[in-house]
Design a protein around this motif. Structure first.
Motif: not given
Length: 320
Positions: A53-70
């Motif tokens: 986030t600091s490097t890119l200057g934008q908020s990096v939001v982690v989103e979990n999208r699990g299932g079916a082995g990725g």
């Protein structure tokens, strides 16, 4: 993969005007982790999101999208617009799934732009304290004397732990029954209790158990010994040359991601891995930072995909 997608960081300055037009500062950036919260990929994503986030200057939001082995989360990234606002951090499964899954709506080989290998997670072969073996050679002899009588555990079918185990059994000619668990923790619990014969566990999950004497570490899956276990030899040096099978994480964008945006994300990976707090945390987790450039990572992914396909064929592995 077309080489024009991976021209490297040298073009980042030339691509700056295009980046300015395509990168929207009003939008957050999605970092897809295609697995449930709490696992290695999720840990990696959340550890890197803050310095990114600091490097890119934008908020990096982690989103979990699990299932079916990725593959569910991977499919979402494959369908996303290649504007740099959606990327994915994936595991070894990224190169295993193509050999195991049929009918996917995307092709792992062409649907993504490799950006960087982020981390390597070596694994430790551990056995119950009750097993009368002190090294890998003794373990192999012990199992060979009991064909089909012993079992081993893993964090699930076709996971890095399962693959590392299957590769060892294949090389050593051992006959053991695989017991897949829903995650590494229950497998380790059964190992400590002596209900299964061995497990390949990550440093983060297994090191303390070994140091406390609750399990015995016999070998490590990496090419080199681990600083935390200097007296434990690698599988390769204990009789199985060229053996190496680690968990690892890599960063990908959708196919068609512009070279300048690839360079921007690679720079964010490099900066995150150079962060002192991140390095300290990685040391405690036993993870090895990489940060390879896009060209090198693209080659690595292709090689891993070929190697994993061969292993799946040789061991007749199935998702189950």
């Amino acid at each position: 993969m077309h080489r024009r997608l991976f021209l490297g960081s040298g073009l980042s300055a030339l691509a700056a005007p295009a980046l300015a037009q395509s990168w929207s500062p009003s939008r957050s950036v999605r970092l897809i982790a295609p697995y449930a919260p709490g696992g290695g990929v999720d840990t990696s994503a959340r550890l890197l999101a803050v310095p990114m986030t600091s490097t890119l200057g934008q908020s990096v939001v982690v989103e979990n999208r699990g299932g079916a082995g990725g593959s569910i989360g991977a499919g979402e990234v494959a369908r996303s617009t290649p504007d740099g606002h959606t990327v994915m951090i994936d595991a070894l499964a990224h190169t295993v799934n193509p050999a195991l899954m049929r009918g996917l709506p995307f092709d792992y080989a062409t649907a993504f732009t490799p950006i960087s290998q982020v981390l390597v997670w070596p694994q430790i072969l551990i056995v119950p304290q009750s097993m009368p073996v002190r090294n890998l050679q003794e373990f192999v002899a012990y199992v060979r004397a009991r064909p089909g009588q012993l079992s081993y555990g893993s964090s699930g079918n076709a996971t890095a732990a399962h693959l590392a185990s299957a590769l060892l059994l294949n090389r050593a000619g051992l006959d053991m029954t695989h017991v897949p668990y829903r995650g590494g923790a229950p497998a380790l619990q059964d190992l400590v209790a002596g209900n299964i014969g061995f497990v390949f566990g990550t440093v983060a999950s297994s090191l303390q158990l070994a140091q406390e004497g609750r399990v015995r570490a016999l070998a490590v899956s990496s090419a080199n010994r681990l600083a935390a276990l200097p007296d434990v030899g690698t599988v390769a040096e204990q009789g199985f040359p060229r053996y190496e099978l680690n968990e690892w994480n890599g960063l990908y964008g959708p196919a068609g991601l512009a070279p300048g945006m690839v360079a921007r994300w690679h720079g964010a990976v490099k900066d995150a891995l150079a962060d002192a707090a991140v390095r300290a945390r990685l040391d405690t987790l036993g993870a090895i930072p990489v940060g390879s450039d896009p060209d090198a990572f693209a080659v690595y992914v292709r090689q891993q995909r070929e190697a994993m396909a061969a292993l799946v064929r040789e061991t007749r592995m199935e998702l189950g």
